[in-house]
Design an enzyme around this catalytic site. Structure first.
Site, PDB file in Angstrom:
ATOM      1  N   CYS A   2       4.727  11.493  -4.928  1.00 34.99           N
ATOM      2  CA  CYS A   2       6.089  11.977  -4.990  1.00 34.99           C
ATOM      3  C   CYS A   2       6.130  13.113  -3.984  1.00 34.99           C
ATOM      4  O   CYS A   2       5.093  13.526  -3.483  1.00 34.99           O
ATOM      5  CB  CYS A   2       6.411  12.549  -6.373  1.00 34.99           C
ATOM      6  SG  CYS A   2       6.255  11.346  -7.714  1.00 34.99           S
ATOM      7  N   ARG A  27       7.344   9.558   0.558  1.00 35.56           N
ATOM      8  CA  ARG A  27       6.406   9.643  -0.562  1.00 35.56           C
ATOM      9  C   ARG A  27       6.927   8.952  -1.810  1.00 35.56           C
ATOM     10  O   ARG A  27       6.236   8.907  -2.831  1.00 35.56           O
ATOM     11  CB  ARG A  27       6.106  11.107  -0.877  1.00 35.56           C
ATOM     12  CG  ARG A  27       5.510  11.864   0.286  1.00 35.56           C
ATOM     13  CD  ARG A  27       5.301  13.310  -0.060  1.00 35.56           C
ATOM     14  NE  ARG A  27       4.165  13.474  -0.935  1.00 35.56           N
ATOM     15  CZ  ARG A  27       2.922  13.694  -0.529  1.00 35.56           C
ATOM     16  NH1 ARG A  27       2.666  13.788   0.742  1.00 35.56           N
ATOM     17  NH2 ARG A  27       1.948  13.826  -1.385  1.00 35.56           N
ATOM     18  N   TRP A  74       8.135   8.495  -6.886  1.00 33.10           N
ATOM     19  CA  TRP A  74       7.604   7.129  -6.941  1.00 33.10           C
ATOM     20  C   TRP A  74       7.072   6.994  -8.360  1.00 33.10           C
ATOM     21  O   TRP A  74       6.115   7.668  -8.747  1.00 33.10           O
ATOM     22  CB  TRP A  74       6.485   6.923  -5.927  1.00 33.10           C
ATOM     23  CG  TRP A  74       5.989   5.517  -5.867  1.00 33.10           C
ATOM     24  CD1 TRP A  74       6.576   4.463  -5.240  1.00 33.10           C
ATOM     25  CD2 TRP A  74       4.791   5.009  -6.447  1.00 33.10           C
ATOM     26  NE1 TRP A  74       5.814   3.322  -5.398  1.00 33.10           N
ATOM     27  CE2 TRP A  74       4.716   3.630  -6.127  1.00 33.10           C
ATOM     28  CE3 TRP A  74       3.761   5.579  -7.208  1.00 33.10           C
ATOM     29  CZ2 TRP A  74       3.662   2.813  -6.547  1.00 33.10           C
ATOM     30  CZ3 TRP A  74       2.716   4.769  -7.623  1.00 33.10           C
ATOM     31  CH2 TRP A  74       2.671   3.403  -7.287  1.00 33.10           C
ATOM     32  N   ASN A  98       3.712  15.999  -8.583  1.00 34.23           N
ATOM     33  CA  ASN A  98       3.244  14.839  -7.821  1.00 34.23           C
ATOM     34  C   ASN A  98       1.861  14.496  -8.358  1.00 34.23           C
ATOM     35  O   ASN A  98       1.037  15.383  -8.534  1.00 34.23           O
ATOM     36  CB  ASN A  98       3.174  15.233  -6.335  1.00 34.23           C
ATOM     37  CG  ASN A  98       2.355  14.276  -5.513  1.00 34.23           C
ATOM     38  OD1 ASN A  98       2.346  13.083  -5.780  1.00 34.23           O
ATOM     39  ND2 ASN A  98       1.658  14.785  -4.513  1.00 34.23           N
ATOM     40  N   GLY A  99       1.615  13.209  -8.634  1.00 32.23           N
ATOM     41  CA  GLY A  99       0.295  12.818  -9.124  1.00 32.23           C
ATOM     42  C   GLY A  99       0.369  12.351 -10.568  1.00 32.23           C
ATOM     43  O   GLY A  99       1.445  12.033 -11.078  1.00 32.23           O
ATOM     44  N   GLU A 478      -3.541  -8.997   7.670  1.00 34.96           N
ATOM     45  CA  GLU A 478      -2.449  -8.044   7.956  1.00 34.96           C
ATOM     46  C   GLU A 478      -1.098  -8.773   7.993  1.00 34.96           C
ATOM     47  O   GLU A 478      -0.096  -8.274   7.469  1.00 34.96           O
ATOM     48  CB  GLU A 478      -2.747  -7.328   9.283  1.00 34.96           C
ATOM     49  CG  GLU A 478      -1.607  -6.537   9.882  1.00 34.96           C
ATOM     50  CD  GLU A 478      -1.116  -5.378   9.039  1.00 34.96           C
ATOM     51  OE1 GLU A 478      -1.670  -5.128   7.949  1.00 34.96           O
ATOM     52  OE2 GLU A 478      -0.132  -4.743   9.456  1.00 34.96           O
ATOM     53  N   LYS A 482       2.062  -7.950   5.581  1.00 35.22           N
ATOM     54  CA  LYS A 482       3.392  -7.617   6.106  1.00 35.22           C
ATOM     55  C   LYS A 482       4.452  -8.520   5.467  1.00 35.22           C
ATOM     56  O   LYS A 482       5.510  -8.051   5.068  1.00 35.22           O
ATOM     57  CB  LYS A 482       3.459  -7.801   7.632  1.00 35.22           C
ATOM     58  CG  LYS A 482       2.752  -6.792   8.491  1.00 35.22           C
ATOM     59  CD  LYS A 482       3.437  -5.456   8.628  1.00 35.22           C
ATOM     60  CE  LYS A 482       2.929  -4.492   7.597  1.00 35.22           C
ATOM     61  NZ  LYS A 482       1.745  -3.754   7.926  1.00 35.22           N
ATOM     62  N   GLU A 485       5.021  -7.572   1.650  1.00 43.05           N
ATOM     63  CA  GLU A 485       5.701  -6.322   1.314  1.00 43.05           C
ATOM     64  C   GLU A 485       7.147  -6.302   1.798  1.00 43.05           C
ATOM     65  O   GLU A 485       7.988  -5.656   1.192  1.00 43.05           O
ATOM     66  CB  GLU A 485       4.920  -5.088   1.794  1.00 43.05           C
ATOM     67  CG  GLU A 485       4.831  -4.891   3.262  1.00 43.05           C
ATOM     68  CD  GLU A 485       4.031  -3.633   3.650  1.00 43.05           C
ATOM     69  OE1 GLU A 485       3.973  -2.679   2.877  1.00 43.05           O
ATOM     70  OE2 GLU A 485       3.462  -3.631   4.761  1.00 43.05           O
ATOM     71  N   HIS A 501     -13.283 -23.783   1.006  1.00 40.73           N
ATOM     72  CA  HIS A 501     -13.964 -23.411  -0.237  1.00 40.73           C
ATOM     73  C   HIS A 501     -12.982 -23.124  -1.368  1.00 40.73           C
ATOM     74  O   HIS A 501     -13.370 -22.514  -2.363  1.00 40.73           O
ATOM     75  CB  HIS A 501     -14.866 -22.198   0.024  1.00 40.73           C
ATOM     76  CG  HIS A 501     -15.960 -22.474   1.003  1.00 40.73           C
ATOM     77  ND1 HIS A 501     -17.021 -23.306   0.709  1.00 40.73           N
ATOM     78  CD2 HIS A 501     -16.136 -22.072   2.293  1.00 40.73           C
ATOM     79  CE1 HIS A 501     -17.822 -23.379   1.769  1.00 40.73           C
ATOM     80  NE2 HIS A 501     -17.304 -22.646   2.740  1.00 40.73           N
ATOM     81  N   LYS A 601       5.743   5.032   1.323  1.00 39.15           N
ATOM     82  CA  LYS A 601       5.025   5.079   2.599  1.00 39.15           C
ATOM     83  C   LYS A 601       3.631   5.663   2.412  1.00 39.15           C
ATOM     84  O   LYS A 601       2.680   5.219   3.021  1.00 39.15           O
ATOM     85  CB  LYS A 601       5.837   5.921   3.585  1.00 39.15           C
ATOM     86  CG  LYS A 601       5.232   6.034   4.978  1.00 39.15           C
ATOM     87  CD  LYS A 601       5.313   4.730   5.720  1.00 39.15           C
ATOM     88  CE  LYS A 601       4.710   4.801   7.113  1.00 39.15           C
ATOM     89  NZ  LYS A 601       4.320   3.455   7.578  1.00 39.15           N
TER      90      LYS A 601
HETATM   91  O1  M6R Z   1      -1.271   6.168   5.199  1.00 43.33           O
HETATM   92  P1  M6R Z   1      -2.364   5.157   5.053  1.00 43.33           P
HETATM   93  O2  M6R Z   1      -2.727   4.490   6.329  1.00 43.33           O
HETATM   94  O3  M6R Z   1      -3.575   5.738   4.362  1.00 43.33           O
HETATM   95  O4  M6R Z   1      -1.755   4.063   4.085  1.00 43.33           O
HETATM   96  C1  M6R Z   1      -2.527   2.998   3.643  1.00 43.33           C
HETATM   97  C2  M6R Z   1      -1.665   1.929   3.032  1.00 43.33           C
HETATM   98  O5  M6R Z   1      -0.962   2.423   1.929  1.00 43.33           O
HETATM   99  C3  M6R Z   1      -0.657   1.361   4.036  1.00 43.33           C
HETATM  100  O6  M6R Z   1      -1.299   0.885   5.183  1.00 43.33           O
HETATM  101  C4  M6R Z   1       0.134   0.200   3.400  1.00 43.33           C
HETATM  102  O7  M6R Z   1      -0.712  -0.862   3.135  1.00 43.33           O
HETATM  103  C5  M6R Z   1       1.292  -0.200   4.311  1.00 43.33           C
HETATM  104  N1  M6R Z   1       2.530  -0.193   3.574  1.00 43.33           N
HETATM  105  C6  M6R Z   1       1.154  -1.557   4.881  1.00 43.33           C
HETATM  106  O8  M6R Z   1       2.200  -1.877   5.745  1.00 43.33           O
END
Ligand code: M6R
Length: 606
Positions: A2, A27, A74, A98-99, A478, A482, A485, A501, A601
């Site tokens: 957060c 955040r 969040w 936060n946390g 990757e 993408k 998400e 497999h 993010k």
């Molecule tokens: O800020 P970071 O690179 O440590 O974040 C890691 C992941 O949370 C981040 O790469 C996440 O997987 C992205 N949303 C992917 O697009």
């Protein structure tokens, strides 16, 4: 995770709190709220959903006062409702957090037995009541905090506004928190970005620190409750919010920025006189390194997997790569004299930060590849390797990923040269190929028409497979991440050879298979896997170069033809079409591209 902001000011704070929250939305964006100390007491304004709901509500709400706190959430404990939105109030205490307070249920049970009642489902409200309960005993704050901090389990940062806004108690463990010094004003925020529009003079609290802040300054105490001075630094973070320019989304803008930021990142790691690698000085000799351990999360982890292939193949370095959330709980042994590299765009991912601390305990040299040079991970590293991607706002990582790859590619070449695995000419060849990428990617991005029908088809699918071998395997993973998400379509990235497999059972005409297949040394084998898909009625979307298209293009239902490049640099080039496919599929589906559901993010909880 957060975002937290607090101001003890001399002028109205409500608008400034909301403005600071704009910088913290990365955040979390499940709800947002502010509380201001007004002449009639503490007044709160909270809204479920994104910050603009709060900002709109503030236009018609009078919240006048010069001290306040704010929060963007969040959700971890309790749904994303207004009742669960911060700040939470209990008696004298108004708090943002936060946390996670991991033992909140035990603490809540004790407080309830003493007659306390809760209005929300959050661990934060429990903390507010606990602090209020302890303050009611009348002990000095130093005594109360000495008792409070050991009672709290988990990683957290909080700011509690007390006594009509005359002072704030703030504390942190694992989650970041910075104190800002203004002219007769004091601030607290989750990071330098939050405070950027308010002051440049910051002091970062260290692990276990807490502080009592008034308008006159801050008294800081360490984890042993001893008064301590923390250095005040001048932040480079700018308060300017980056716009989308002519693009529809931040993600689209960030995809298109890649040619430029890849160039910056390459230039940063090159000696301009001789165009050879020029990395920051490392406190170890890469020729004698027993092992490099790479740890990261999400997309940054996939950059680490590519780096493992590069470092092993071209530099002959023993590399282990792991997901941050798993790594420290394996209690892995780490070799004497070893180094550990932590990759993170934000530099704030808690899993990665905790893994870093584990490696520190194991006496490893700590390298950090980060996009935020003032982040927690950067501050705790021995050597910082920056990416020059600039602010990345879209939740889906794009330019941060490719610039991570660019930095890791140069690192691999540097170590390959030092270890005698590549000659100067061979290094120069590969650097030349890296240097050609910005223009090639720019050209690719100038014509995205071929992606449209593919994205249209992907948007109809329930499941999508991405396959690749060698360095294309992490790019397949990757690509799948993408798509998941952004478009909420189930997708998996697999090593192409692993398909037989198990995952091959999924193949039918309804499951598109994206083959990431540059015509490299493994191409023949990937081509066989493509044929296996076709033999089972599957639809192949082929990402390849002229050679690959000539070979198996006739089998594919769709083709994206990419320029032919040195295989070493192919993972950087092939990252871009998987980003574009995911972006355009999400456009087709109409999802929230820059802020997809359930995500944030920067992930600062475990
Ligand atoms: O800020 P970071 O690179 O440590 O974040 C890691 C992941 O949370 C981040 O790469 C996440 O997987 C992205 N949303 C992917 O697009």
């Amino acid at each position: 995770m957060c975002g937290i902001i607090g101001i003890l000011g001399t002028a109205p704070v409500a608008d400034r709190l909301v403005e600071a929250l704009r910088h913290l939305e990365y955040r979390g964006y499940d709800s947002a709220g502010i509380a201001v100390a007004t002449a009639d007491g503490m007044a709160r304004l909270r809204r479920a959903g994104k910050l603009h709901h709060l900002a709109t509500a503030l236009l018609t709400t009078e919240l006048s006062g010069s001290a306040g706190i704010g929060h963007t959430r969040w959700a971890t404990h309790g749904a994303a409702t207004e009742a669960n939105a911060h700040p939470h109030v209990a008696g004298r205490v108004c708090i943002v957090h936060n946390g996670i307070i991991e033992n909140h249920a035990d603490l809540a049970a004790e407080l309830q037995a003493g007659g306390r009642q809760f209005e929300s489902e959050t661990d934060t409200e429990v903390l507010a009541h606990l602090l209020d309960h302890m303050l009611a005993g009348g002990a000095p704050i130093e005594r109360i905090m000495a008792d409070l901090m050991p009672k709290l389990r988990g990683a957290f940062a909080f700011a509690a506004l007390l006594d009509g806004g005359t002072q704030m108690i703030v504390a942190r463990r694992a989650s970041p928190l910075a104190i800002g010094f203004g002219d007769s004003e004091m601030y607290v925020g989750s990071d330098a970005l939050a405070l950027a529009g308010l002051t440049r003079r910051l002091c970062y609290l260290e692990e276990g620190d807490w502080a009592l802040i008034s308008r006159d300054g801050a008294a800081i105490f360490d984890a042993d409750n001893q008064p301590v001075e923390r250095p005040v630094v001048l932040s480079e973070a700018t308060g300017a919010l980056i716009g989308k320019g002519n693009f529809r989304h931040y993600m689209e803008r960030e995809i298109h920025e890649q040619p430029e930021v890849l160039g910056y990142t390459l230039a940063y790691y090159l000696d301009s006189r001789n165009r050879q690698p020029a990395l920051p000085v490392l406190p170890f000799d890469p020729c004698k390194l027993p092992r490099l351990t790479i740890v990261a999360a999400g997309t940054s982890y996939y950059a680490g997997v590519v780096a493992k292939y590069w470092l092993e193949h071209v530099a002959g370095v023993l590399v282990e790569v792991d997901i941050a959330s798993e790594f420290r709980y394996r209690e892995a042994e780490m070799p004497v004299g070893g180094a550990a590299l932590f990759i993170s765009q934000s530099g704030e991912s808690l899993d990665t930060l905790m893994a870093l601390r584990y490696a520190r305990q194991k006496a490893q040299t700590i390298l950090a590849l980060v996009n935020q040079p003032e982040s927690s991970i950067a501050r705790e590293a021995d050597v910082v390797l920056p990416t020059r991607a600039g602010p990345e706002i879209g939740v889906a990582s794009t330019k941060a990923f490719t610039t991570q790859l660019m930095a890791l590619a140069v690192l691999s070449l540097d170590w390959a040269a030092k270890r005698g695995r590549l000659s100067a000419d061979e290094v120069a060849d590969r650097l030349q190929a890296l240097g050609e990428l910005p223009e090639l990617i720019g050209d690719m991005l100038s014509n995205l028409e071929p992606y449209q029908p593919i994205a249209h088809g992907l948007a109809q699918a329930r499941d999508v497979l991405y396959l690749g071998r060698g360095t294309s395997y992490p790019i397949a993973m990757e690509g799948a991440l993408k798509l998941k998400e952004l478009s909420y379509i189930h997708a998996e990235g697999y090593a192409a050879g692993e398909m037989k497999h198990g995952p091959i059972a999924l193949i039918d005409e309804g499951v598109p298979v994206v083959m990431v297949a540059p015509s490299d040394a493994l191409f023949e084998k990937t081509a066989s896997n493509a044929r296996e898909v076709l033999a089972r009625g599957g639809r192949v979307i082929l990402l390849s170069d002229a050679g690959g298209v000539q070979h198996i293009g006739s089998f594919a239902s769709h083709i994206i033809e990419l320029p032919t490049v040195h295989p070493f640099v192919a993972p950087i080039l092939y990252s871009v079409p998987v980003q574009v496919l995911a972006y355009m599929t999400a456009l087709e589906k109409g999802t929230d591209i820059d802020q997809p559901r359930n995500l944030a993010k920067s992930v600062t909880v475990e």
